[in-house]
Scaffold this active site. Structure first.
Site, PDB file in Angstrom:
ATOM      1  CB  CYS A   2      -0.875  -0.013   1.255  1.00  0.00           C
ATOM      2  SG  CYS A   2      -1.733  -1.571   1.462  1.00  0.00           S
ATOM      3  NE  ARG A  27       4.288   1.843  -1.579  1.00  0.00           N
ATOM      4  CZ  ARG A  27       5.443   1.200  -1.454  1.00  0.00           C
ATOM      5  NH1 ARG A  27       6.445   1.481  -2.272  1.00  0.00           N
ATOM      6  NH2 ARG A  27       5.612   0.271  -0.560  1.00  0.00           N
ATOM      7  CD1 TRP A  74      -2.336  -4.535  -4.982  1.00  0.00           C
ATOM      8  CD2 TRP A  74      -1.920  -5.931  -3.285  1.00  0.00           C
ATOM      9  NE1 TRP A  74      -2.180  -5.794  -5.503  1.00  0.00           N
ATOM     10  CE2 TRP A  74      -1.945  -6.678  -4.482  1.00  0.00           C
ATOM     11  CE3 TRP A  74      -1.676  -6.596  -2.103  1.00  0.00           C
ATOM     12  CZ2 TRP A  74      -1.728  -8.053  -4.529  1.00  0.00           C
ATOM     13  CZ3 TRP A  74      -1.471  -7.963  -2.128  1.00  0.00           C
ATOM     14  CH2 TRP A  74      -1.503  -8.676  -3.341  1.00  0.00           C
ATOM     15  CG  ASN A  98       2.561  -1.218   3.023  1.00  0.00           C
ATOM     16  OD1 ASN A  98       2.027  -2.257   2.641  1.00  0.00           O
ATOM     17  ND2 ASN A  98       3.539  -0.632   2.363  1.00  0.00           N
ATOM     18  N   GLY A  99       1.351  -3.830   5.055  1.00  0.00           N
ATOM     19  CA  GLY A  99       1.972  -5.093   5.462  1.00  0.00           C
ATOM     20  C   GLY A  99       0.913  -6.088   5.897  1.00  0.00           C
ATOM     21  CD  GLU A 500      10.129  -8.622 -18.598  1.00  0.00           C
ATOM     22  OE1 GLU A 500       9.989  -9.429 -17.672  1.00  0.00           O
ATOM     23  OE2 GLU A 500       9.687  -7.468 -18.560  1.00  0.00           O
ATOM     24  CE  LYS A 504       7.296  -5.495 -18.511  1.00  0.00           C
ATOM     25  NZ  LYS A 504       7.486  -6.440 -17.433  1.00  0.00           N
ATOM     26  CD  GLU A 507       4.053  -7.303 -15.224  1.00  0.00           C
ATOM     27  OE1 GLU A 507       4.057  -6.731 -14.143  1.00  0.00           O
ATOM     28  OE2 GLU A 507       4.935  -7.148 -16.105  1.00  0.00           O
ATOM     29  CG  HIS A 523      11.605 -31.959 -24.417  1.00  0.00           C
ATOM     30  ND1 HIS A 523      12.094 -33.252 -24.448  1.00  0.00           N
ATOM     31  CD2 HIS A 523      12.562 -31.192 -25.001  1.00  0.00           C
ATOM     32  CE1 HIS A 523      13.294 -33.262 -25.005  1.00  0.00           C
ATOM     33  NE2 HIS A 523      13.607 -32.028 -25.346  1.00  0.00           N
ATOM     34  CE  LYS A 622       7.822  -0.206 -10.791  1.00  0.00           C
ATOM     35  NZ  LYS A 622       7.970  -0.797 -12.125  1.00  0.00           N
TER      36      LYS A 622
HETATM   37  C1  AGP Z   1       7.474  -6.647 -13.537  1.00  0.00           C
HETATM   38  O1  AGP Z   1       6.849  -5.942 -14.599  1.00  0.00           O
HETATM   39  C2  AGP Z   1       6.570  -6.764 -12.344  1.00  0.00           C
HETATM   40  N1  AGP Z   1       6.190  -5.466 -11.883  1.00  0.00           N
HETATM   41  C3  AGP Z   1       7.138  -7.661 -11.257  1.00  0.00           C
HETATM   42  O2  AGP Z   1       7.386  -8.936 -11.802  1.00  0.00           O
HETATM   43  C4  AGP Z   1       8.447  -7.161 -10.610  1.00  0.00           C
HETATM   44  O3  AGP Z   1       9.514  -7.300 -11.510  1.00  0.00           O
HETATM   45  C5  AGP Z   1       8.725  -8.033  -9.378  1.00  0.00           C
HETATM   46  O4  AGP Z   1       7.672  -7.850  -8.469  1.00  0.00           O
HETATM   47  C6  AGP Z   1      10.056  -7.709  -8.700  1.00  0.00           C
HETATM   48  O5  AGP Z   1      10.036  -6.380  -8.242  1.00  0.00           O
HETATM   49  P1  AGP Z   1      11.444  -5.725  -7.785  1.00  0.00           P
HETATM   50  O6  AGP Z   1      12.329  -5.691  -8.982  1.00  0.00           O
HETATM   51  O7  AGP Z   1      11.071  -4.350  -7.302  1.00  0.00           O
HETATM   52  O8  AGP Z   1      12.002  -6.603  -6.691  1.00  0.00           O
END
Ligand code: AGP
Length: 627
Positions: A2, A27, A74, A98-99, A500, A504, A507, A523, A622
């Site tokens: 959060c 966040r 969040w 937060n947590g 990656e 993307k 996400e 395989h 994030k």
């Molecule tokens: C990547 O687009 C995502 N936001 C997510 O996989 C991110 O890379 C992951 O949570 C790791 O975050 P960090 O690099 O801040 O540790």
């Protein structure tokens, strides 16, 4: 994950808090709220949905007052709703959190047994009840918070205000980040400096298990047992413009287009003529954070060489996109520095009782420097006797402050939840790290080093060329929107790039996509191939090219729809692909930086075409500061 903002001072708390929450919305954005003390009463407003809903709710409010707290959520405990949104008010105590409080059930049972009226489904509200109980006993807010802390299990950061003590805020950090902003007759606290950079450039970073008492004219730090702590403040020379969109439709698009500059910035402090210098790493330097910008570069470089010469094994630990970058580094380091590299997802490493042999270097990669699993992993690594090295984008973040050595992506604030510029800056820094290791271990000749450095210096201009091809990537994205499944494949360093690219798409476009080693296709995954399956093949002219072409032929023979990414004007690929995306020719060390850009833009365009929130995709945040 959060976002928290607190303010004490002469400005209108509503304006400061809402401005700060806007910068923290990345966040978490399923609900938001704020509380302001006015004439001994708490004005509390909460709203479900994006921050705009809260903004609409309070736009006509003319509160005065001089202290307030705010929160963008969040959800962990309790669905996104107004009653579960923060702040939570119990009697005269109001709190944002937060947590995660892991002993939530036990606390709730105890409170109910004592007759507490619990209004929400959250663990956060329970903390407010506990603080209210203790405040009734001790009539001092800091003492009340101190007395509650031993009752809580988990990782949590909180900020508390109190009607009976209207000239202070109490904050506590353990896990999720909190930073104090220092002003003139005003003080701030927030999850991230971005929320406060408009008001101050002077910050104090809290460590775990620290309490801070904020008054308008004073800030006092304490241990969780109430022992006063002295801590020097840090000055950040960030401009507020860095966190604006600057004409782009989305932060993510701006950050994609920033990549040539951020890659150049990432490496420039480590390239000296034809050589790489792993400088300013600060291994085991107790005063590193005090003198990082004026460090004795020569002495530091000698220290880094001495430490790295003794390394016999490298572990790279990360999550998500950062984990994929780590996978690429395995190829770089093993080939250039001839050191064995073990890669692991942080959430696996921290629980698998890993064997960490002596003379191991454990490197974490984290854009935020706050990812809970990665922070736990580096702590475990240090317990197991490893030398630890952090590569992150946020200086003074929890992981950065914990590590023995420090490398930085220097990509500037990354606001888009989907990581882009931090990823390419990470790859560039991993290039530098591998070359620096090879130089120190004498497994890299000066000529080889010179060629790689020249290649690194030429990458930003090649990235500009790739970005200029965006109309092709838009066309590719439009061609993908009706497919039911997506396979991204590649070999060698193209394999993590394929993973990656798949991430993307997941996400941003909420489409199921898989990243696979192309050599694995027969395989199992080949069974997926038919005319409804889109296959994206990352196929530069490297040592894997011929084998990758064979894989494309196998897909074509089964009716798969193929988009291939290749070096320059590659007729062999054009002939066997439905769509071909040309990438400027480069070498195997820098190809990953170039080949990921089309995948970023395809996912971006698809998300936009589908009408999704590119900068704040659903369910994501994030920085994953909880397990
Ligand atoms: C990547 O687009 C995502 N936001 C997510 O996989 C991110 O890379 C992951 O949570 C790791 O975050 P960090 O690099 O801040 O540790």
């Amino acid at each position: 994950m959060c976002g928290i903002v607190g303010y004490l001072g002469p400005l209108n708390p509503k304006d400061v808090i809402m401005q700060g929450l806007k910068k923290l919305e990345y966040r978490g954005y399923d609900s938001a709220g704020l509380a302001i003390l006015q004439d001994g009463n708490t004005k509390l407003v909460k709203a479900t949905g994006k921050l705009q809903a809260l903004e609409d709710r309070i736009k006509n409010e003319t509160w005065t007052g001089h202290v307030g707290i705010g929160h963008t959520r969040w959800a962990t405990h309790g669905v996104p709703s107004e009653r579960n949104a923060h702040p939570h008010k119990v009697h005269g105590i109001t709190l944002v959190h937060n947590g995660i409080i892991e002993n939530y059930h036990e606390i709730k049972e105890g409170l109910l047994a004592r007759g507490a009226q619990i209004a929400s489904d959250t663990d956060s509200e329970l903390v407010a009840h506990l603080v209210a109980e203790e405040f009734e006993r001790v009539k001092d807010l800091k003492t009340a918070v101190e007395r509650v802390l031993p009752k809580l299990v988990g990782a949590f950061s909180i900020v508390v205000l109190c009607e009976q003590s209207p000239n202070e805020l109490i904050a506590f950090k353990d896990g999720p980040p909190l930073v104090v902003g220092l002003g003139k007759n005003e003080n701030f606290v927030a999850s991230d400096v971005q929320a406060l950079i408009k008001y101050t450039q002077e910050f104090i970073y809290l460590n775990d298990r620290e309490i801070v008492k904020l008054l308008a004219d004073k800030v006092q730090l304490f241990s969780s047992h109430g022992v006063p702590i002295e801590r020097k403040s840090v000055t950040l020379n960030w401009s507020p413009e860095l966190t604006e969109k600057q004409g782009f439709a989305h932060f993510m698009l701006k950050e994609i287009h920033e990549q040539p500059r951020t890659v150049a910035t990432a490496v420039q402090t480590h390239l000296c003529g034809d050589r790489v210098v792993l400088n300013r790493v600060g291994f085991l330097d107790k005063n590193y954070f005090e003198h990082r910008d004026s460090i004795d570069v020569e002495k530091d470089w000698e220290n880094t060489q001495r430490i790295l010469q003794g390394i016999e094994r490298v572990f790279i630990i990360a999550c998500g996109t950062s984990f994929y970058a780590g996978n690429i580094a395995k190829y770089f380091i093993e080939k250039i520095a001839q050191l064995p590299v073990e890669i692991d997802i942080a959430s696996e490493f921290r629980y698998r009782d890993p064997v960490v042999p002596k003379n191991s270097l454990v490197m974490t990669i984290s854009q935020s420097g706050e990812t809970a699993d990665t922070l736990a992993a580096i702590r475990l690594a240090k317990e197991r006797g490893a030398t630890t090295l952090s590569l992150c984008n946020v200086k003074n973040s929890s992981i950065d402050r914990f590590a023995d050595g420090h490398l930085y992506m220097n990509a500037g604030p990354e606001i888009g939840v989907a990581s882009t510029k931090a990823f390419t800056a990470t790859i560039a820094m991993l290039n530098v790290f591998a070359l620096g290791l090879g130089q120190i271990r004498k497994t890299l000749s000066p000529d080889e080093e010179k060629n790689f450095v020249m290649s690194l210096r030429s990458v930003p201009s090649k990235m500009e060329v790739v970005l200029s091809y965006d109309k092709y990537f838009l066309a590719a994205a439009n061609s993908l929107k009706d497919f039911r499944g997506f396979l991204f494949m590649g070999r060698g360093t193209n394999f993590p790039i394929a993973m990656e690219g798949a991430l993307k798409l997941k996400e941003l476009a909420y489409l199921h996509a898989e990243g696979y080693a192309a050599g694995e296709m027969k395989h199992g995954p080949i069974a997926l191939i038919d005319e409804r399956m889109a296959v994206v093949m990352v196929a530069p002219r490297d040592s894997y090219f011929e084998k990758t072409v064979s894989n494309i032929e196998e897909v074509k023979a089964r009716g798969g729809y193929i988009i291939s990414l290749g070096s320059g004007d590659d007729h062999a690929l054009k002939r066997i692909s439905k769509m071909y995306l040309p990438i400027p020719s480069s070498d195997w060390l820098t190809n990953p930086i170039l080949f990921v850009i089309p995948l970023q833009l395809m996912a971006y365009h698809l998300s936009s075409v589908l009408g999704y929130d590119v900068d704040q995709p659903r369910n994501l945040a994030k920085s994953v500061t909880v397990e």
